[in-house]
Design a protein around this motif. Structure first.
Motif, PDB file in Angstrom:
ATOM      1  N   ALA B  51     -43.427  25.179 103.245  1.00 54.53           N
ATOM      2  CA  ALA B  51     -43.473  25.551 101.823  1.00 54.53           C
ATOM      3  C   ALA B  51     -42.455  26.638 101.515  1.00 54.53           C
ATOM      4  O   ALA B  51     -41.828  26.645 100.448  1.00 54.53           O
ATOM      5  CB  ALA B  51     -44.885  26.016 101.452  1.00 54.53           C
ATOM      6  N   GLU B  54     -39.069  24.979 101.360  1.00 49.24           N
ATOM      7  CA  GLU B  54     -38.941  24.147 100.157  1.00 49.24           C
ATOM      8  C   GLU B  54     -38.736  24.986  98.908  1.00 49.24           C
ATOM      9  O   GLU B  54     -38.066  24.566  97.969  1.00 49.24           O
ATOM     10  CB  GLU B  54     -40.205  23.293  99.964  1.00 49.24           C
ATOM     11  CG  GLU B  54     -40.223  22.054 100.853  1.00 49.24           C
ATOM     12  CD  GLU B  54     -41.640  21.494 101.006  1.00 49.24           C
ATOM     13  OE1 GLU B  54     -42.504  21.800 100.150  1.00 49.24           O
ATOM     14  OE2 GLU B  54     -41.878  20.772 102.003  1.00 49.24           O
ATOM     15  N   ARG B  55     -39.328  26.165  98.882  1.00 49.75           N
ATOM     16  CA  ARG B  55     -39.246  26.982  97.670  1.00 49.75           C
ATOM     17  C   ARG B  55     -38.138  28.022  97.734  1.00 49.75           C
ATOM     18  O   ARG B  55     -38.180  29.005  96.981  1.00 49.75           O
ATOM     19  CB  ARG B  55     -40.579  27.689  97.463  1.00 49.75           C
ATOM     20  CG  ARG B  55     -41.692  26.739  97.111  1.00 49.75           C
ATOM     21  CD  ARG B  55     -42.987  27.502  97.004  1.00 49.75           C
ATOM     22  NE  ARG B  55     -44.071  26.608  96.653  1.00 49.75           N
ATOM     23  CZ  ARG B  55     -44.958  26.878  95.695  1.00 49.75           C
ATOM     24  NH1 ARG B  55     -44.864  27.994  95.008  1.00 49.75           N
ATOM     25  NH2 ARG B  55     -45.933  26.042  95.445  1.00 49.75           N
ATOM     26  N   GLU B  56     -37.200  27.812  98.608  1.00 50.26           N
ATOM     27  CA  GLU B  56     -36.147  28.800  98.805  1.00 50.26           C
ATOM     28  C   GLU B  56     -35.543  29.303  97.490  1.00 50.26           C
ATOM     29  O   GLU B  56     -35.468  30.509  97.257  1.00 50.26           O
ATOM     30  CB  GLU B  56     -35.038  28.211  99.697  1.00 50.26           C
ATOM     31  CG  GLU B  56     -33.955  29.204 100.037  1.00 50.26           C
ATOM     32  CD  GLU B  56     -32.739  28.500 100.670  1.00 50.26           C
ATOM     33  OE1 GLU B  56     -32.749  28.312 101.896  1.00 50.26           O
ATOM     34  OE2 GLU B  56     -31.819  28.129  99.926  1.00 50.26           O
ATOM     35  N   GLU B  58     -36.656  29.139  94.426  1.00 52.17           N
ATOM     36  CA  GLU B  58     -37.651  29.839  93.602  1.00 52.17           C
ATOM     37  C   GLU B  58     -37.878  31.274  94.118  1.00 52.17           C
ATOM     38  O   GLU B  58     -37.976  32.228  93.346  1.00 52.17           O
ATOM     39  CB  GLU B  58     -38.959  29.039  93.667  1.00 52.17           C
ATOM     40  CG  GLU B  58     -39.957  29.370  92.588  1.00 52.17           C
ATOM     41  CD  GLU B  58     -41.264  28.597  92.812  1.00 52.17           C
ATOM     42  OE1 GLU B  58     -42.314  29.126  92.422  1.00 52.17           O
ATOM     43  OE2 GLU B  58     -41.223  27.479  93.394  1.00 52.17           O
ATOM     44  N   ILE B  59     -37.936  31.402  95.452  1.00 56.58           N
ATOM     45  CA  ILE B  59     -38.138  32.726  96.062  1.00 56.58           C
ATOM     46  C   ILE B  59     -36.926  33.613  95.788  1.00 56.58           C
ATOM     47  O   ILE B  59     -37.069  34.787  95.398  1.00 56.58           O
ATOM     48  CB  ILE B  59     -38.377  32.590  97.595  1.00 56.58           C
ATOM     49  CG1 ILE B  59     -39.680  31.821  97.868  1.00 56.58           C
ATOM     50  CG2 ILE B  59     -38.429  33.959  98.258  1.00 56.58           C
ATOM     51  CD1 ILE B  59     -39.845  31.358  99.317  1.00 56.58           C
ATOM     52  N   VAL B 175     -44.448  34.892  94.384  1.00 47.94           N
ATOM     53  CA  VAL B 175     -43.965  33.545  94.724  1.00 47.94           C
ATOM     54  C   VAL B 175     -44.292  33.210  96.182  1.00 47.94           C
ATOM     55  O   VAL B 175     -44.742  32.098  96.488  1.00 47.94           O
ATOM     56  CB  VAL B 175     -42.447  33.428  94.457  1.00 47.94           C
ATOM     57  CG1 VAL B 175     -41.928  32.088  94.944  1.00 47.94           C
ATOM     58  CG2 VAL B 175     -42.168  33.594  92.973  1.00 47.94           C
ATOM     59  N   GLU B 178     -48.019  32.478  96.386  1.00 45.35           N
ATOM     60  CA  GLU B 178     -48.349  31.154  95.837  1.00 45.35           C
ATOM     61  C   GLU B 178     -47.979  30.052  96.826  1.00 45.35           C
ATOM     62  O   GLU B 178     -48.720  29.083  96.992  1.00 45.35           O
ATOM     63  CB  GLU B 178     -47.630  30.926  94.502  1.00 45.35           C
ATOM     64  CG  GLU B 178     -48.359  31.593  93.353  1.00 45.35           C
ATOM     65  CD  GLU B 178     -47.485  31.724  92.088  1.00 45.35           C
ATOM     66  OE1 GLU B 178     -46.431  31.050  92.025  1.00 45.35           O
ATOM     67  OE2 GLU B 178     -47.862  32.507  91.202  1.00 45.35           O
ATOM     68  N   ALA B 179     -46.849  30.206  97.495  1.00 43.22           N
ATOM     69  CA  ALA B 179     -46.440  29.217  98.496  1.00 43.22           C
ATOM     70  C   ALA B 179     -47.488  29.133  99.602  1.00 43.22           C
ATOM     71  O   ALA B 179     -47.867  28.037 100.043  1.00 43.22           O
ATOM     72  CB  ALA B 179     -45.082  29.594  99.076  1.00 43.22           C
TER      73      ALA B 179
END
Lengths: 457, 457
Positions: B51, B54-56, B58-59, B175, B178-179
């Motif tokens: 996760a 995948e959220r790189e 966004e982070i 963030v 949440e991940a």
């Protein structure tokens, strides 16, 4: 008298300075006592036992003064008979105290053991070795034997000790303390200290940089008070609200015997059961016989609605589920299943000791892994939760905390560990950056730390 | 605006209620997470790593908001450049965080191991088994990677976790949190909680009946503040005032290399040396060369009178001996012998890590057993005091306390134990009184607890 009223409102700086000095001396003594070998510590313990026997009449005289005063307070309604009973010494009790000290001497040495050994790289070896904690303190009520017991446990484990007894036992404590100090004149000066005033305790509880552990002995309220008034770690238990759960797959004959033993065998102690939980499908078959047996033994019973549909006992209030009776009293609740029993125990228990009675291994597992308590039993009485019965030797206390020591605590609870690293000029720079050497991290099973030498040489 | 000023002076009951509820949920989740098997916990950890990858973007976007605000505060002189540096994430750092979580998954399971097994009597068997502590909390400054690291360590060891990061990292933390939560939707609800306001921390630190351990991460002042404001046990270290003692029997070439490594290899960390102690008989031969090397590396030196008779450096003040520089600064004292070195280390050290450099085994023993510190080294750099170098796997922290965990702490520091007793209807009454049955107390080496069954059957 201005000066008198001053001392009421301001801290007594003399008492503070005296207490600080005593803690400083204990700290210094602890550094030296940590290196006293096993023979020295055991010999000192045997000298204490001898000194207590030799001073029997002196101890009894001092104790008589305490008891006389306590009986006066009893007559005035200030003290209870139980307190006076706990305070009173006689020849048998003094012999028991001396024998107890000898039995501590006979225990295995809790110090010096290499707990783990690992090679980090060639000629770089890490050892984890059991060492004393440092300075332990105890604050206890009435029983003069507690003073001797805790001093003996501290000495056996190489710790300096600060002792504070109740004012009701001050004469007895002073004579016992003098016997200990004179019998251990060869040990580092100040290894055992006695304090007597409340102001000294208040100050001691502030000295978290010098005192490493406090072991209060007394009522739940007393232990709670200590916990709430110090930053020093506390080894003790405040409450014992223990449950026995009788499952639908229980052997009901066994269950009746265990439930009876857990309450009646000795109701005043923390590992006695306070609430019985019964699966609804066996309530009809199980409760009437047990209730009859409890009532014959003088147990006061209170039950929830579903219990009272089966047996005619008093109703339980919400408070009953959170009460440590410490007496021949018991509350009973009927539950839907093992999950409800787990939930009840976790909501109302004190994380001390819980027991499940069932012939079903899966139900046992659900209860045992689901309940959060220091001790969880299957088909056995909660009364087994005890250092002696567990085979831990001398019992230092029972802890309901989860950190450091949990459940019944033996001498190991008065030790910590120290890492010793033996090298040959090793630098961290060699293990960093581009040309970093890898660590070997090889366990050295059975290796013992020998100061200043490497095991692999 | 009366209501506004009210909230300044009175506790915000909404915040208190919210924090209480969150801790209650964590406590409930902990009871279920304790029984999640190893595969479930490791799979959840790998999902977290995925996760985060995948959220790189966004982070990084959230982190950019934090960094922009921090740079504004830096320009106003409110924040330091070091804080901004610690806060900033990039693609490499995010990959490092994800890999770190995977490496925690790859560690040995710290749970379920039978630590000891003993037969108390026939068909009455006691097992001590490693279990999670329950609810751990962490309060940390700036680094967003700390949030993920501590959540991963908690999950691996079956503990619920309450996380509180610094306000300067609030967007990044949210963030990342949440991940974590979305990646672990199959785990008990509420196993990880994020709190953001100071009032929530204040309340959390009061909840010593629900939270079992606090792990603060930050400066010495920050850790001290937490220690002084909670009754919850704290795992952390406040200071690292470490010493290297160069004995008269030292290999001086080795001593120079080790003393240099211990200061210069990485001066900002707690296991770097702050004070060098040198035996008077080798001061002349040893100090000039070392001082030249230190000065070439930019180390600011301060010495006592006897040091300054040998080398021309600034004088040390009394405060120097009690200072953790955490930088390229070092104080030097010449001492009479190993006993003076031990006394200096015990008076001024922080019980973290001490090192003796000598070829004499007896002197090594005197220093190693005499110094009261979590780690004491012989002929090795103080910089080895570290969980990874010790081979403990993931490092939970370094503890300068003596209770529960001492020195570098691995995953075992997030576990406690539970006693399981398997019986067959055993009563304490059988082991009491005149016809008391004796206990067998026989060690069951290698026995593993199997729920609901006896090993000897």
């Amino acid at each position: 008298m201005t000066t008198m009223s001053d001392t009421d409102t301001e801290p007594d700086t003399d008492v503070e300075a005296d207490t600080d000095e005593l803690a400083r001396r204990a700290e210094r003594a602890a550094l030296r006592l940590a290196n006293a070998d096993e023979a020295t510590r055991n010999e000192a313990l045997r000298s204490i036992a001898d000194a207590i026997r030799e001073r029997e009449s002196e101890i009894l005289d001092a104790n008589a003064v305490d008891v006389e005063e306590a009986e006066r307070m009893l007559a005035e309604g200030e003290y209870t008979q139980a307190l006076v009973d706990r305070l009173k010494l006689d020849e048998t009790k003094i012999e028991e105290i001396a024998s107890m000290v000898e039995s501590v001497a006979a225990q295995d040495d809790p110090l010096g053991e290499t707990l783990a050994a690992r090679e980090l790289d060639e000629d770089l070896e890490l050892y984890r070795v059991a060492v004393p904690i440092g300075v332990v303190a105890t604050v206890f009520e009435s029983r003069p034997d507690a003073l001797v017991q805790i001093a003996a446990l501290a000495l056996k484990s190489g710790n300096a000790v600060v002792l504070k007894g109740g004012s009701e036992a001050s004469e007895s404590n002073r004579v016992l303390y003098e016997a200990i100090v004179e019998a251990t004149a060869d040990l580092p000066d100040g290894w055992a200290a006695l304090i007597e005033a409340h102001e000294e305790v208040d100050r001691l509880l502030e000295l978290d940089d010098r005192v490493d552990l406090v072991m209060p002995r007394g009522s739940s309220e007393f232990v709670s008070y200590i916990q709430e008034n110090t930053q020093i770690p506390v080894l003790g238990h405040t409450e014992g609200i223990c449950h026995v759960y009788v499952d639908e797959a229980a052997d009901l004959e066994m269950a009746e015997a265990v439930a009876f033993d857990a309450k009646v065998q000795y109701p005043a102690v923390c590992n006695a059961v306070e609430t019985l939980l019964v699966h609804e499908s066996v309530a009809d078959a199980f409760l009437p016989g047990l209730v009859e047996r409890y009532e014959a033994a003088g147990v006061e019973l209170r039950g929830d609605r579903r219990t009272r549909e089966v047996v005619d006992i008093e109703p339980a209030t919400d408070d009953d589920w959170d009460t440590e009776y410490g007496d021949l009293e018991l509350s009973i609740a009927v539950v839907d299943d093992v999950y409800a029993a787990v939930e009840h125990a976790n909501d109302h228990g004190s994380k001390h000791t819980e027991s499940v009675l069932t012939e079903d291994a899966e139900t046992a597992e659900t209860f045992m892994t689901g309940v959060d308590a220091a001790s969880v039993f299957h088909n056995a009485s909660t009364r087994f939760a005890d250092g002696y019965r567990y085979g831990l030797g001398a019992e230092v206390g029972i802890s309901t905390g989860k950190i450091h020591a949990r459940g019944p605590v033996g001498l190991a609870g008065l030790t910590t560990y120290k890492y010793y690293l033996e090298g040959d000029g090793h630098l961290v720079a060699s293990y960093s950056g581009e040309d970093a050497v890898p660590f070997t991290h090889r366990e050295l099973d059975g290796a013992e730390w020998t100061p200043g030498s490497l095991s692999t040489r």
